[in-house]
Design an enzyme around this catalytic site. Structure first.
Site, PDB file in Angstrom:
ATOM      1  N   PRO A   9       0.787  -1.225   0.000  1.00 53.59           N
ATOM      2  CA  PRO A   9       0.000   0.000   0.000  1.00 53.59           C
ATOM      3  C   PRO A   9       0.826   1.285   0.000  1.00 53.59           C
ATOM      4  O   PRO A   9       1.860   1.370   0.649  1.00 53.59           O
ATOM      5  CB  PRO A   9      -0.844  -0.097   1.272  1.00 53.59           C
ATOM      6  CG  PRO A   9      -0.244  -1.166   2.090  1.00 53.59           C
ATOM      7  CD  PRO A   9       0.533  -2.046   1.180  1.00 53.59           C
ATOM      8  N   ARG A  17       4.209  11.092  -1.946  1.00 50.89           N
ATOM      9  CA  ARG A  17       4.047  10.803  -0.523  1.00 50.89           C
ATOM     10  C   ARG A  17       5.355  11.038   0.232  1.00 50.89           C
ATOM     11  O   ARG A  17       6.365  10.387  -0.025  1.00 50.89           O
ATOM     12  CB  ARG A  17       3.611   9.345  -0.361  1.00 50.89           C
ATOM     13  CG  ARG A  17       3.529   8.898   1.058  1.00 50.89           C
ATOM     14  CD  ARG A  17       3.223   7.411   1.134  1.00 50.89           C
ATOM     15  NE  ARG A  17       3.223   6.972   2.517  1.00 50.89           N
ATOM     16  CZ  ARG A  17       3.698   5.814   2.916  1.00 50.89           C
ATOM     17  NH1 ARG A  17       4.196   4.961   2.047  1.00 50.89           N
ATOM     18  NH2 ARG A  17       3.673   5.504   4.185  1.00 50.89           N
ATOM     19  N   ASN A  73       7.902  -5.541  -0.598  1.00 43.01           N
ATOM     20  CA  ASN A  73       7.815  -4.403   0.305  1.00 43.01           C
ATOM     21  C   ASN A  73       6.351  -4.349   0.719  1.00 43.01           C
ATOM     22  O   ASN A  73       5.524  -3.797  -0.011  1.00 43.01           O
ATOM     23  CB  ASN A  73       8.246  -3.101  -0.385  1.00 43.01           C
ATOM     24  CG  ASN A  73       8.203  -1.915   0.562  1.00 43.01           C
ATOM     25  OD1 ASN A  73       7.528  -1.952   1.582  1.00 43.01           O
ATOM     26  ND2 ASN A  73       8.911  -0.866   0.212  1.00 43.01           N
ATOM     27  N   ALA A  76       2.839  -0.799   5.035  1.00 47.33           N
ATOM     28  CA  ALA A  76       2.329  -0.835   6.412  1.00 47.33           C
ATOM     29  C   ALA A  76       1.906  -2.232   6.849  1.00 47.33           C
ATOM     30  O   ALA A  76       1.901  -2.536   8.045  1.00 47.33           O
ATOM     31  CB  ALA A  76       1.165   0.143   6.567  1.00 47.33           C
ATOM     32  N   HIS A  99      12.519  -2.393   2.449  1.00 46.90           N
ATOM     33  CA  HIS A  99      11.910  -1.117   2.838  1.00 46.90           C
ATOM     34  C   HIS A  99      12.800   0.007   2.346  1.00 46.90           C
ATOM     35  O   HIS A  99      14.021  -0.031   2.538  1.00 46.90           O
ATOM     36  CB  HIS A  99      11.730  -1.037   4.355  1.00 46.90           C
ATOM     37  CG  HIS A  99      10.846  -2.109   4.867  1.00 46.90           C
ATOM     38  ND1 HIS A  99       9.485  -2.074   4.721  1.00 46.90           N
ATOM     39  CD2 HIS A  99      11.141  -3.288   5.476  1.00 46.90           C
ATOM     40  CE1 HIS A  99       8.964  -3.176   5.234  1.00 46.90           C
ATOM     41  NE2 HIS A  99       9.948  -3.926   5.688  1.00 46.90           N
TER      42      HIS A  99
END
Length: 143
Positions: A9, A17, A73, A76, A99
């Protein structure tokens, strides 16, 4: 050799972002980097992204019998998706967790990875290069 790269996500929002954390490169830049690296290494690399936990699990299941390794990855979901961890364990495909940011230097909840134990390795904090390192790790591991 075939490697599946799965992004979770909000990774589709790279470049938009929190660029101070994730950088200014876009998700398209990441996909191009991975695709070019696969060509350079003479391996097939497929990149997928989803904001849905169930779809990520479906991608992992699809890898069974179709891919030699997975780079993931989970975003969250890293911190609480036992379902994704179980899917990784269930398919028994060598998987490296990646990550972009260093999760160990961020908020306390980000320091916990419930998916890490299902993976053969974790790379954190190396930016987009972490994906290339994960591909190299899988190549060496699978040989």
């Amino acid at each position: 050799m075939k490697i599946l790269v799965i992004n979770g996500p909000n990774l589709n929002l790279l470049g938009i972002r929190e660029p101070d954390i994730y950088g200014k490169q876009t998700f398209s830049d990441l996909e191009n980097l991975i695709e070019n690296y696969g060509e350079e290494k003479n391996i097939e690399v497929t990149s997928l992204q989803s904001n849905s936990e169930g779809e990520i699990i479906d991608y992992i299941h699809y890898a069974l019998g179709n891919y030699d390794g997975i780079v993931i990855n989970p975003g969250a979901y890293t911190h609480y998706s036992y379902a994704i961890a179980d899917a990784i364990s269930g398919v028994s495909i060598p998987t490296v967790e990646v990550h972009i940011s260093d999760i160990n230097k961020r908020e306390d909840f980000r320091k916990i990875s419930v998916t890490k134990a299902s993976c053969i390795h974790q790379i954190s904090g190396h930016g987009f290069d972490g994906y290339l390192e994960a591909i190299d790790y899988l190549i060496d591991y699978i040989k």
